[in-house]
Design a protein around this motif. Structure first.
Motif, PDB file in Angstrom:
ATOM      1  N   GLU A   1       0.838  -1.207   0.000  1.00 35.02           N
ATOM      2  CA  GLU A   1       0.000   0.000   0.000  1.00 35.02           C
ATOM      3  C   GLU A   1       0.871   1.255   0.000  1.00 35.02           C
ATOM      4  O   GLU A   1       0.580   2.226  -0.702  1.00 35.02           O
TER       5      GLU A   1
ATOM      6  N   LEU B   1      -5.892   5.121  -0.273  1.00 31.47           N
ATOM      7  CA  LEU B   1      -4.771   4.468   0.392  1.00 31.47           C
ATOM      8  C   LEU B   1      -4.400   5.179   1.694  1.00 31.47           C
ATOM      9  O   LEU B   1      -4.026   4.531   2.676  1.00 31.47           O
TER      10      LEU B   1
ATOM     11  N   GLU C   1      -6.832   3.976   4.197  1.00 28.76           N
ATOM     12  CA  GLU C   1      -6.507   2.613   4.587  1.00 28.76           C
ATOM     13  C   GLU C   1      -5.341   2.566   5.567  1.00 28.76           C
ATOM     14  O   GLU C   1      -5.282   1.705   6.435  1.00 28.76           O
TER      15      GLU C   1
END
Length: 227
Positions: A119, A163, A166
Motif C-alpha cells: 500500500e 490508500l 486505509e
C-alpha cells in the motif's frame, strides 16, 4: 510461607494435555540465588498441577524462548517486570501460548506488514505520477493534454486518498479529495490559465508531500503497534 507452586511436579512429567492448558510462565529467583521456571494455568488456578524446572542460572529472553519451545510453548508477550517476594527473592510472569499459535501469529503479522508495504509503495507511486502530471501542465501543451490531465489527476488523487484512509493517514485525505474534485472530468471546473498554473503547482507540491511524508516507511514500533 506456602506458595502456589510448592506442589508443582517436574516440568518434564507434564502430559501433553497439561502442557496445552498452561497459559503462564513464571520465573522465580529465590533468595539463595536458585532459579525456577514454572508453567501453569493462569496464576496457578485450575485443576492441573503446575510444572517446575530448576535452572542453573537466571536465563535471558532467548534462553527462556528455547526452554519453552522444548515444551511446545512460546511467550505471547515479553515477560512482565520483576516483583519482590515477601520472604526474599523475586518473581515475574509472562503469558504463553503454543508454538503453533505463535507461528500462525508471526505469519499473519508478516503478511499484514507486506500488505502495508505494498500500500505504501502504491501510495508513493500514484502521488508521484499525479505530481508529475501537474508540473507538466505548467508548460504550454496541446489542449488534449489538459483533458487527459483531468482524468490523470482525478484518478491518482482518488487512489491516494483511498490508500491514505486505509493507512490511517486521514489528515491527508481532505486535501486529496479537494484535488480530485477540482480536477474531476465529470463536472469540469473551468478557470483561466493564470489561475490554473498556481493551482497546478500547489497541488503538485501537496502530492509530493503525500509521496514522501504520508507514504514514508513505518518504523518497526509503528508496525507492531498496528497489529
Amino acid at each position: 510461607m506456602a506458595y502456589w507452586w510448592d506442589d508443582a511436579k517436574p516440568l518434564d512429567s507434564l502430559t501433553d494435555d497439561e502442557l496445552t492448558r498452561t497459559q503462564q510462565a513464571t520465573l522465580i529467583e529465590h533468595a539463595d540465588g536458585s532459579v525456577d521456571l514454572v508453567l501453569a494455568q493462569m496464576y496457578g488456578a485450575g485443576s492441573h498441577r503446575p510444572g517446575i524446572r530448576r535452572l542453573g542460572q537466571l536465563p535471558g529472553r532467548q534462553e527462556i524462548e528455547r526452554l519453552l519451545a522444548r515444551y511446545g510453548r512460546a511467550l505471547k508477550h515479553p515477560m512482565g517486570p520483576w516483583a519482590e517476594m515477601e520472604h526474599g527473592g523475586r518473581i515475574r510472569h509472562g503469558f504463553i501460548w503454543s508454538t503453533e499459535e505463535a507461528t500462525r501469529h508471526a505469519i499473519a503479522v508478516a503478511k499484514a506488514a507486506a500488505s502495508r508495504e505494498t500500500e505504501r509503495l502504491w501510495l508513493r507511486g500514484v502521488a508521484i505520477v499525479g505530481a508529475g502530471l501537474l508540473v507538466a501542465a505548467t508548460f504550454e501543451l496541446d489542449y488534449g493534454y489538459y483533458e487527459f490531465l483531468r482524468w490523470g489527476v482525478f484518478i491518482t488523487a482518488s487512489i491516494a486518498g483511498f490508500l491514505c484512509a486505509e493507512r490511517d493517514k486521514t489528515n491527508w485525505v481532505i486535501g486529496l479529495v479537494a484535488i480530485a474534485i477540482l480536477w474531476n472530468p465529470f463536472v469540469p471546473i473551468n478557470l483561466t490559465r493564470e489561475v490554473w498554473m498556481p493551482l497546478d503547482l500547489v497541488a503538485a507540491g501537496y502530492l509530493a508531500l503525500v509521496a514522501f511524508v504520508a507514504a514514508k516507511r513505518e518504523t518497526q514500533a509503528q508496525s507492531v503497534e498496528d497489529q
